[in-house]
Design a protein around this motif. Structure first.
Motif, PDB file in Angstrom:
ATOM      1  N   PHE A 377       4.943  -6.162   2.432  1.00  0.00           N
ATOM      2  CA  PHE A 377       4.636  -4.729   2.436  1.00  0.00           C
ATOM      3  C   PHE A 377       3.144  -4.427   2.542  1.00  0.00           C
ATOM      4  N   ARG A 378       2.279  -5.389   2.186  1.00  0.00           N
ATOM      5  CA  ARG A 378       0.842  -5.271   2.376  1.00  0.00           C
ATOM      6  C   ARG A 378       0.281  -3.963   1.827  1.00  0.00           C
ATOM      7  N   PRO A 379       0.279  -3.801   0.516  1.00  0.00           N
ATOM      8  CA  PRO A 379      -0.280  -2.570  -0.054  1.00  0.00           C
ATOM      9  C   PRO A 379      -1.799  -2.543   0.069  1.00  0.00           C
ATOM     10  N   GLY A 380      -2.380  -1.370  -0.125  1.00  0.00           N
ATOM     11  CA  GLY A 380      -3.825  -1.246  -0.115  1.00  0.00           C
ATOM     12  C   GLY A 380      -4.434  -1.805  -1.382  1.00  0.00           C
ATOM     13  N   ARG A 381      -5.788  -1.769  -1.434  1.00  0.00           N
ATOM     14  CA  ARG A 381      -6.466  -2.284  -2.622  1.00  0.00           C
ATOM     15  C   ARG A 381      -6.136  -1.468  -3.860  1.00  0.00           C
ATOM     16  N   ASP A 382      -5.804  -0.203  -3.655  1.00  0.00           N
ATOM     17  CA  ASP A 382      -5.439   0.638  -4.786  1.00  0.00           C
ATOM     18  C   ASP A 382      -3.985   0.474  -5.189  1.00  0.00           C
ATOM     19  N   GLY A 383      -3.233  -0.371  -4.469  1.00  0.00           N
ATOM     20  CA  GLY A 383      -1.841  -0.618  -4.819  1.00  0.00           C
ATOM     21  C   GLY A 383      -0.864   0.398  -4.281  1.00  0.00           C
ATOM     22  N   LEU A 384      -1.323   1.335  -3.461  1.00  0.00           N
ATOM     23  CA  LEU A 384      -0.450   2.365  -2.920  1.00  0.00           C
ATOM     24  C   LEU A 384       0.149   1.920  -1.592  1.00  0.00           C
ATOM     25  N   VAL A 385       1.387   2.347  -1.349  1.00  0.00           N
ATOM     26  CA  VAL A 385       2.099   2.060  -0.095  1.00  0.00           C
ATOM     27  C   VAL A 385       2.619   3.386   0.439  1.00  0.00           C
ATOM     28  N   SER A 386       2.083   3.818   1.567  1.00  0.00           N
ATOM     29  CA  SER A 386       2.541   5.071   2.151  1.00  0.00           C
ATOM     30  C   SER A 386       3.909   4.890   2.794  1.00  0.00           C
ATOM     31  N   LYS A 387       4.549   6.012   3.050  1.00  0.00           N
ATOM     32  CA  LYS A 387       5.879   5.971   3.655  1.00  0.00           C
ATOM     33  C   LYS A 387       5.822   5.368   5.050  1.00  0.00           C
ATOM     34  N   LEU A 388       4.785   5.709   5.803  1.00  0.00           N
ATOM     35  CA  LEU A 388       4.635   5.166   7.151  1.00  0.00           C
ATOM     36  C   LEU A 388       4.469   3.658   7.122  1.00  0.00           C
TER      37      LEU A 388
END
Length: 685
Positions: A377-388
């Motif tokens: 899923f490769r989240p961002g550094r902030d740990g957030l994963v957008s719907k896109l």
């Protein structure tokens, strides 16, 4: 009494006691009659053939399924399965002929020899010596020999092709099945009735397990609207009271400190993860090949991501299922975080919610599974994963699944074509042996056709050479698969530093390969023989693409400013772990004191392979745009100095020469330009 039938002797009884004077028909006839041939070929051979087919049904459909407590290993079972069909029937038919229709016994010549009512079926109808003829016996031996050889050929080809497919695709199939399993687990996590196997009495003051279990217990009978309508402080739902603390959005979590630290470490080390270079042994055992072939069936399932995800037969259904899964996870996250944050806080899926899939009953994370989830899923550094990004991750995995399935299907077509060539050679050799068994000299037969064969061979020698070269190229090398982006060029041609132009492989067979030019969607067909001598760059097999671009800075830019620019570029790359793997180099490659600039090359490594050329171009374009804007803000943009123009006189007209000149040539250039109004307007007074 003569009118009473004689008792039927045993099958092995010899032909004694027969009195031909009792026969009313065929008196004095020697050799087999037409009626005997009709009975022999049209009745008795059909019966033995029926026995053979019935015996095959018993062996294949019962013995192999029951397996007699494992007495037959996988090798014997596979051999019998490969022999299924006419080879197995041919072997059994020959064996039944040996038992019932061969030899000088009275039963072999006439099955109803013991009765004297119908002379057509007894020894009054002469059979000659057909059943005891050596040619007939040799034909039966040849039938058994041919059936066994065909079964061995099928077994060897199946094992050879299966081993090649296993070595080529097993590792990729294992990765895809792992991703399928992870998506399936995430889908189960999103379901309201799915929760940790820990019971309340097993929990030792673990916040996340407590909330997780409560969410599962509470939502088993609750409607979906229950999660959507999160009430304010003091509201009760199913007896579960929610209180809000002073935690901020950034610090809000439903995990304890140790679990949050584990997640942060995984997100922090994400750029250091590398692809494993696993290789498979060419000597794969039969069990591994059988398991590999069985696992391929998962790719054809209408629900490859499990029923919890839903039907995923097409890309559209996969995207719709991904959107529903994201919304379900978001609802679960909102419910778990409802005791820490007010309900009006805008929700974005955090990797912490996805990481619950890797949570053990002890309250610790399965580090290996958690890394796999980060990789998927490769989240961002902030740990957030957008719907896109969430839907794009599952969509990319689905593309790999379909591409692998298409490659395996196409390889099956190539294997069938290869088997046809091998069959032509094999049955040609068996035909020669069969002619020898029947007493026909094959050398004399083919000697008549020698002149025609030699002339035809000279005529097709060039085409045959090219064909067999391409055949070996596809069957042994196989430098590409269906859907791969490749570049075909001469071996002496220099490669492009920015990536080679790609053709997408559309179809592969033993004779030629069909490509589509990615830019214009044009089709091209090239013979495999021509491709065998070319250099082929396979973008799909070139992972972790390295991209580069150059920037020019003026000589007046300080080293400190350049260092600031470099640090900001590195920060930009590290802040986008879904795109970039690492910042590889920032080095000076050129100094031009005369023109007043220095040139730096920036090299970065992307997560995608060169197969995803669109994503690579988008990422490098965004990085270049950022670099240009920052260089302009830091006053680092290089401005080229004005260069003189040399005017040469051709006839009566002055033609400007736009060739750049260096500072040393500037004075001589100006003196060479004639004094005229045009010169004054161009250079000034």
């Amino acid at each position: 009494m003569s009118g009473e039938p004689t008792p039927a002797p045993s099958i092995g009884e010899v032909s004694v006691g027969f009195d031909p004077r009792k026969c009313l028909y065929w008196k004095g006839v020697k050799g087999p009659t037409i009626s005997w041939w009709l009975l022999f070929l049209g009745v008795r051979q059909v019966i033995t053939l029926g026995f053979a087919r019935a015996a095959q049904y018993v062996v294949i459909h019962y013995a192999l399924k029951i397996n007699f407590s494992g007495l037959m290993g996988p090798t014997i079972r596979l051999f019998l399965l490969q022999a299924k069909g006419w080879p197995f029937v041919l072997i059994l038919w020959a064996l039944f002929n040996f038992a019932l229709l061969f030899g000088s016994r009275r039963f072999s010549e006439h099955w109803l020899y013991y009765q004297d009512w119908i002379e057509l079926f007894n020894e009054c109808n002469p059979s000659g010596s057909v059943t005891s003829n050596s040619s007939y016996g040799g034909l039966l031996v040849y039938a058994i020999f041919l059936g066994i050889l065909v079964a061995l050929k099928r077994f060897w080809l199946g094992l050879r092709f299966g081993k090649a497919s296993y070595v080529r695709y097993a590792e990729k199939l294992a990765d895809i099945l792992k991703d399928l399993l992870m998506v399936s687990r995430v889908a189960k996590v999103s379901r309201y009735e799915y929760y940790s196997e820990m019971r309340p009495h097993d929990m030792d003051d673990n916040s996340v397990l407590d909330f997780w279990y409560a969410a599962g217990e509470e939502q088993e009978a609750a409607p979906e609207s229950f999660l959507e309508n999160v009430s304010e402080e003091g509201q009760k739902g199913k007896g579960h009271k929610r209180t809000y603390t002073s935690m901020t959005v950034e610090s809000a979590t439903f995990m304890n400190d140790k679990q949050n630290e584990d997640i942060r470490e995984l997100l922090g080390e994400w750029e250091d993860l590398e692809l494993s270079d696993g290789t498979l042994d060419n000597d794969a055992d039969l069990g591994s090949i059988i398991q590999f072939r069985a696992s391929i069936g998962v790719l054809e399932s209408p629900m490859p991501y499990s029923p919890a995800f839903g039907v995923a037969r097409t890309r559209k259904e996969v995207i719709e299922g991904s959107e529903k899964l994201y919304e379900s996870l978001l609802k679960k996250q909102q419910f778990l975080e409802s005791s820490f944050l007010p309900p009006h806080v805008p929700a974005t899926l955090r990797f912490h919610t996805i990481a619950l899939t890797a949570l053990k009953s002890t309250g610790h994370f399965d580090e290996k599974l958690c890394k796999s989830l980060v990789k998927l899923f490769r989240p961002g550094r902030d740990g957030l994963v957008s719907k896109l990004e969430f839907c794009k991750s599952i969509d990319n995995q689905y593309k790999e699944l379909r591409k692998l399935r298409a490659s395996i299907v196409n390889e099956g077509k190539v294997n069938i074509a290869s088997e046809r060539i091998i069959n032509a050679i094999f049955y040609g050799v068996m035909l020669v042996i069969g002619l020898g068994v029947l007493g026909i000299d094959p050398v004399a037969l083919f000697g008549v056709m020698t002149s025609f064969i030699l002339g035809f061979s000279f005529m097709i020698s060039g085409a045959s050479s090219d064909y067999f070269r391409g055949l070996l190229f596809i069957t042994l090398q196989r430098p590409y698969d269906i859907g791969d982006r490749v570049n075909v060029s001469s071996g002496s041609t220099a490669s492009s530093a920015t990536g080679a132009a790609g053709w997408i492989v559309k179809d592969i067979n033993l004779y030629h390969t069909t490509f589509i030019f990615g830019t214009t969607n044009e089709y091209a067909t090239i013979s495999n023989g021509a491709l065998s001598n070319a250099r082929i760059i396979n973008a799909a097999r070139s992972p972790l693409a390295c991209l580069n671009f150059v920037m020019k800075f003026g000589l007046d830019v300080s080293a400190g400013t350049i260092q600031i620019f470099k640090d900001e570029l590195m920060g930009y790359v590290k802040a986008r772990p879904r795109e970039w793997l690492s910042f590889n180099a920032f080095r000076m490659t050129r100094i031009e004191a005369d023109q007043g600039f220095v040139e730096y090359k920036i090299i970065v490594q992307h997560r995608e392979s060169w197969q995803q050329i669109g994503a690579l171009m988008d990422s490098i374009a965004a990085l270049q745009a950022f670099a240009f804007l920052r260089s302009r803000e830091l006053n680092m943009v290089y401005k080229a100095p004005c260069m003189p123009v040399e005017l040469k006189m051709l006839g009566n007209a002055a033609v400007p020469d736009l060739t750049p000149q260096g500072p040393r040539d500037r004075a001589s250039t100006e003196s060479a330009v004639p004094s005229s109004p045009f010169r004054q307007a161009l250079f000034g007074r």
